[in-house]
Each structure stands twice: as C-alpha cells, then as structure tokens.
Scaffold this active site. Structure first.
Site, PDB file in Angstrom:
ATOM      1  N   GLU A 158      74.296  39.676 -28.708  1.00 48.92           N
ATOM      2  CA  GLU A 158      73.470  40.328 -27.683  1.00 48.92           C
ATOM      3  C   GLU A 158      74.205  41.432 -26.918  1.00 48.92           C
ATOM      4  OE1 GLU A 158      71.851  37.187 -25.274  1.00 48.92           O
ATOM      5  OE2 GLU A 158      70.979  36.151 -26.984  1.00 48.92           O
ATOM      6  N   GLU A 265      67.942  31.899 -35.191  1.00 54.88           N
ATOM      7  CA  GLU A 265      67.510  31.045 -34.072  1.00 54.88           C
ATOM      8  C   GLU A 265      65.982  30.939 -34.041  1.00 54.88           C
ATOM      9  OE1 GLU A 265      69.397  32.147 -30.344  1.00 54.88           O
ATOM     10  OE2 GLU A 265      71.146  32.947 -31.387  1.00 54.88           O
TER      11      GLU A 265
END
Length: 361
Positions: A158, A265
């Site tokens: 991220e 995910e």
C-alpha cells in the site's frame, strides 16, 4: 397407537433427503481440488485458526496460507532488539505439517509499524541512513528466519495513495528515505532469499486512477531491474464491484510488464464498498444476509473466478482473507460492529451458494 403408513413414508423421505444432502456435500470438490490445474487457493489465518475448529476446514479446502496479522512489522518486531516468532512459527509449522504453502505478509507497510522504527533513543526522528539500516535488518532477519519455508512475500504494501496526483503515499518511509525505499526493500528481500517470489501488494487496484499510479511505480522498478516478480491485487471487493472489464484491465495491465498477478486478500462484502472507517448509522445495526444478497454474491463470485480461470498462467495464486463468515475483519471495518458475510463458508463453516458457482465449472 398405530403408526400410519404416511408417517413412515415422511420419516423415510426425511432420512433419505438428509443422506442425499450429506453425500452431495461429501462428493463436492474442494476449492484446492477444483483449481489444482490453475493456481493455489489460499486463506489468511491466525494462530488460533490453525489450532481450532477452522483447522480441519483449512486442511480440506486450501493449499496456501497467509498470516493475517502475525507477520506485520508491529506484531513480529515490537521492539528494536526483540522479535515475536511464536505466532508465525505456529502458522508455518501448520503449513509444513499439512503440505500447505505459505505466503509472507508483509515486510514493509506504513500501517502497524512500531513507533520505535522511526525514532532514536531521545525520541527524535531517525536519519535516512538509519531508517534504511533498520529496514534492511528487519527484512533480513524475518526472511532469514523463514528462508525456504515461505515461497512468496508481499514485500511492500500500500505505498500508493487513493487520492491526489502523487504516485507515492506520504508515509514515514517515503518522507524520511524517499521513493527509493521501495526499491531498497525489494533488493534487501532478494538478497535474503533469492528463491522467494517478491510482490508489491495494494488495494483498490480496479480504480483507473490508482491502478495507473501502481502501474507507474512497478514499471519504474522493472526498468531499474529491481527484483520484483509480481503484483498482488488485494481484492477487497463487494457484490456491487468491480465489473468484469475493470478486473480484466487490472490483470492484463500488470501482466503486460511481465509480472505475475496474485489475488492476495479476496472477500466480497454484501455492503457497498467504503475504504475509510466510519461510525455506525441508522440501518447498520441490523445487518442480515438476505436471499437477494446471497444471489448477488454467488453471481459475483462466479464472474470473478470465471475471469481468474481465463487468465491461467498469469494468475499464480488466489487467497481469501479469512476462512468463514464466522470471523471476518469486515465485521469491524469500515463500520465497527456491523456484521458482514463476505466469504464462501457461512458462520457454521458450511459452503454457501457462492461456493457452488466457484467449484462447479
């Protein structure tokens, strides 16, 4: 009192139906069996889930596991000279014992990084050189501890912002080191374990603007011959998004750089997608899994896996984020205490309608 023949018939029918349902469930393919010729099917786990009632479901359905939280920088390296190996060791041992591959998550992330990482003994911010030294030490120590036991790693997580024009998130790593902290992290990781597959991992990759930023980031790494092998699409989606076209675009755009793609995910929320935490409001407190949600979720999961199979070879792994609806991080994000139902197994570990569309093709 005599037993009527109709009562006997009804009881016989009930028993037959129960047996048929049980046999049908047993006969149904597991996720890992259905996708054995495509890619590993993984799941995010905690030390508790590999030792409790979920463990049997994990062994039955999955052939890859990812530590959900135990390997993040804060939990595994809470103090400068102390590592907490116990929780991850238990997860890795479970994988080894049961022939299940393990993915590492995550070596460098702006979130859940312990405060000591960025400050010296006086509380002052560390220098660029000191932070690079600490990052190298952390990556080297963690990867060396699990060398040969973990096949792939989310190296940097991220690093791209959702808004604004800049490519790089204004994290402490970026502010103190500069954009090359990402390159350095991959180089440290490759030096620690040259055989491991190294991934950049991010969410909201179906957003045109953010996808382009991530593309530019990894393209720059490739041009510099940085050892990066793939991009992880977090895939925190919902029954309302993404579209098949958006998903296809993400897969093909990153693959065009010669990179593998992993779905790292995956969950499909029954609520409209939100990326920022907020407080509960009217209607949030009575969240139930309606027949309409069930139908939409099943159709969406089917589309998603139809698309994944289409890109066999490019997609080298798919990991669900949590085992079942009994425990999911989405019960507390973005709305604390709002129940969600994002996975293929219900709160009793039974396959949902969405499961059928994923394994039957």
């Amino acid at each position: 009192m005599p037993i009527h023949s109709s009562s006997i018939w009804l009881k016989t029918l009930a028993i037959s139906t129960a047996l048929f349902s049980s046999q049908s469930l047993l006969a149904q393919k597991s996720l890992k069996e259905a996708y054995k010729d495509y890619f590993p099917i993984g799941v995010a786990v905690s030390p508790r889930s590999v030792a409790g009632p979920e463990a049997e479901l994990i062994k039955q359905q999955f052939n890859s596991i990812t530590p959900e939280n135990a390997m993040k920088m804060g939990p595994i390296h809470p103090e400068k000279d102390r590592y907490n190996w116990k929780d991850v060791d238990a997860i890795v041992a479970f994988g080894e014992t049961n022939g299940i591959k393990v993915r590492g998550h995550t070596l460098c992330w702006h979130n859940q990084t312990p405060k000591w990482f960025f400050t010296d003994s006086t509380g002052a911010q560390v220098s660029r050189d000191e932070l690079l030294s600490r990052l190298k030490q952390h990556i080297t120590d963690v990867m060396t501890h699990y060398k040969g036991k973990i096949y792939a790693w989310d190296v940097v997580n991220e690093a791209v912002p959702d808004t604004g024009k800049g490519i790089y998130r204004e994290s402490k790593f970026y502010q103190i080191i500069g954009e090359d902290y990402i390159q350095k992290a991959f180089e440290y990781a490759h030096a620690a374990d040259p055989d491991a597959k190294l991934f950049y991992n991010d969410y909201n990759t179906e957003s045109t603007v953010k996808r382009e930023k991530i593309y530019q980031l990894v393209k720059k790494l490739k041009e510099k011959n940085v050892p990066i092998h793939g991009v992880g699409l977090q895939a925190h989606w919902s029954i309302f998004e993404p579209t098949q076209a958006e998903l296809e675009k993400s897969i093909t755009q990153f693959a065009s750089l010669g990179l593998a793609v992993q779905i790292t995910e995956l969950d499909v929320s029954v609520h409209p997608k939100e990326h920022e935490r907020r407080q509960r409001k009217a209607g949030d407190e009575n969240s139930v899994f309606t027949p309409e949600m069930e139908q939409k979720q099943a159709a969406h999961y089917k589309m998603i896996f139809d698309t994944f199979r289409k890109h066999k070879g490019t997609i080298t792994g798919v990991t669900f984020w949590n085992v079942s609806d009994k425990t999911t991080w989405l019960d507390n994000f973005p709305v604390p205490g709002r129940k969600d139902y994002p996975l293929l197994f219900d709160q009793n570990f039974k396959p949902k309608k969405a499961f059928e569309g994923v394994v039957n093709f």
